[in-house]
Design an enzyme around this catalytic site. Structure first.
Site, PDB file in Angstrom:
ATOM      1  N   ARG A 195       0.822  -1.222   0.000  1.00 36.87           N
ATOM      2  CA  ARG A 195       0.000   0.000   0.000  1.00 36.87           C
ATOM      3  C   ARG A 195       0.855   1.271   0.000  1.00 36.87           C
ATOM      4  O   ARG A 195       0.515   2.264   0.643  1.00 36.87           O
ATOM      5  CB  ARG A 195      -0.969   0.009   1.181  1.00 36.87           C
ATOM      6  CG  ARG A 195      -1.906  -1.178   1.238  1.00 36.87           C
ATOM      7  CD  ARG A 195      -2.779  -1.288  -0.012  1.00 36.87           C
ATOM      8  NE  ARG A 195      -3.643  -2.453   0.063  1.00 36.87           N
ATOM      9  CZ  ARG A 195      -3.360  -3.647  -0.443  1.00 36.87           C
ATOM     10  NH1 ARG A 195      -2.205  -3.830  -1.089  1.00 36.87           N
ATOM     11  NH2 ARG A 195      -4.184  -4.663  -0.337  1.00 36.87           N
ATOM     12  N   SER A 207     -11.302   1.343   2.293  1.00 40.84           N
ATOM     13  CA  SER A 207     -10.671   0.895   3.536  1.00 40.84           C
ATOM     14  C   SER A 207     -10.118   2.072   4.329  1.00 40.84           C
ATOM     15  O   SER A 207      -9.496   2.970   3.771  1.00 40.84           O
ATOM     16  CB  SER A 207      -9.538  -0.084   3.230  1.00 40.84           C
ATOM     17  OG  SER A 207     -10.038  -1.249   2.611  1.00 40.84           O
ATOM     18  N   GLU A 227      -5.110   4.252   5.760  1.00 35.21           N
ATOM     19  CA  GLU A 227      -4.934   4.049   4.321  1.00 35.21           C
ATOM     20  C   GLU A 227      -5.536   5.222   3.555  1.00 35.21           C
ATOM     21  O   GLU A 227      -5.043   5.592   2.498  1.00 35.21           O
ATOM     22  CB  GLU A 227      -5.594   2.742   3.896  1.00 35.21           C
ATOM     23  CG  GLU A 227      -5.386   2.369   2.442  1.00 35.21           C
ATOM     24  CD  GLU A 227      -5.792   0.936   2.158  1.00 35.21           C
ATOM     25  OE1 GLU A 227      -6.501   0.728   1.155  1.00 35.21           O
ATOM     26  OE2 GLU A 227      -5.409   0.033   2.917  1.00 35.21           O
TER      27      GLU A 227
END
Length: 294
Positions: A161, A210, A281
């Site tokens: 990520r 998310s 995130e």
């Protein structure tokens, strides 16, 4: 000369539906126009926010002193050359997947679970179901106020990520290397993955995707927050999803203030009950960093 819009509410451009006006908004259609827009931001002293489809973004209620970018035209086009799929940074993952399927190219099916764009996928090395952008990326064309250059996945520093892209660097185009696969098999895999996503995530609600990255270890962020008793926890017009605790839903005129309060509470409980420091995130625009837990 590229057109600059002013005062466009980010609530209209984000999937969560919150956020005040952007200082400036540009919709470049070519690489040259994108570079021009980035020069404008540099000259005006503005941060740059490529917004894609508006997921993975939480913007301040009182607005952002930022140049928001929506890539269109050539910068959202998709074509296929052999086993390489080329996409503009603003091309949606859905369109890329459809073109790949029509060309009999597999390997991008995982992206059906990611409601974003090619450029956004590179920036955060997006992933789902055990695969991410680093598995299919050949190279990306990165634009700055000084021009543009192609970078490989290694040069982009892709990890979980994360990429090494810096503020003011925007993905203008992407090349994916895929593998031959019958379209019927691709379709079947996508149907299965979409069904799994609908079963476990609030796909019909207004969210930004998310909230937190999964921490190291077997316990994911969603399950951890569920064990903390946070499913359905509400502040103002925002609630932690009763379906998946790593999502925040806009249920009744939520504000970014409401959403941030939920992030703070979720991180506090994860720390106190599991000793985990959850890392967000979602991208903050015009918002201060979350308070330290220690």
């Amino acid at each position: 000369m590229i057109r600059i819009e002013h005062g466009v509410p980010l609530a209209r451009l984000t999937t969560i539906g919150v956020g005040g006006p952007a200082r400036a908004l540009a919709r470049p259609r070519t690489v040259d126009a994108l570079v021009e827009a980035l020069r404008y931001a540099r000259d005006e002293g503005l941060d740059v926010l490529p917004i894609g489809l508006g997921s993975n973004v939480l913007a301040a209620d009182d607005g952002v002193e930022t140049l928001v970018l929506r890539l269109e035209g050539d910068l959202a086009a998709v074509d296929v050359d052999g086993d390489v799929l080329r996409a503009g940074g603003g091309a949606t993952n859905a369109v890329c997947l459809h073109r790949a399927r029509d060309a009999g190219l597999g390997g991008f099916e995982f992206a059906c679970a990611i409601p974003g764009t090619a450029g956004g996928g590179v920036r955060m090395n997006a992933g789902a179901y055990g695969r991410d952008w680093s598995a299919v990326l050949v190279r990306a064309l990165v634009a700055t106020a000084d021009g543009d250059a192609w970078l490989t996945g290694e040069e982009l520093g892709l990890s979980y990520r994360h990429s090494a892209l810096r503020p003011g660097e925007v993905v203008a185009a992407v090349e994916y290397r895929l593998v031959p696969r019958p379209p019927a098999e691709i379709k079947a895999t996508v149907v299965e993955l979409v069904a799994r996503r609908k079963d476990t995530q609030p796909t019909n609600k207004r969210t930004f995707g998310s909230v937190f990255k999964n921490p190291r270890g077997e316990l994911g962020a969603g399950r951890m927050l569920e064990l903390c008793g946070l499913k359905g926890h509400r502040i103002g017009g925002a609630t932690i999803s009763p379906k998946h605790a790593n999502f925040i839903e806009n249920v009744d005129g939520a504000t970014s203030t409401d959403c941030v309060a939920l992030l703070v509470e979720a991180r506090r409980r994860a720390w106190e009950q599991h000793g985990a420091v959850l890392e967000r995130e979602v991208v903050f625009a015009g918002l201060p960093e979350l308070p330290s837990l220690t």
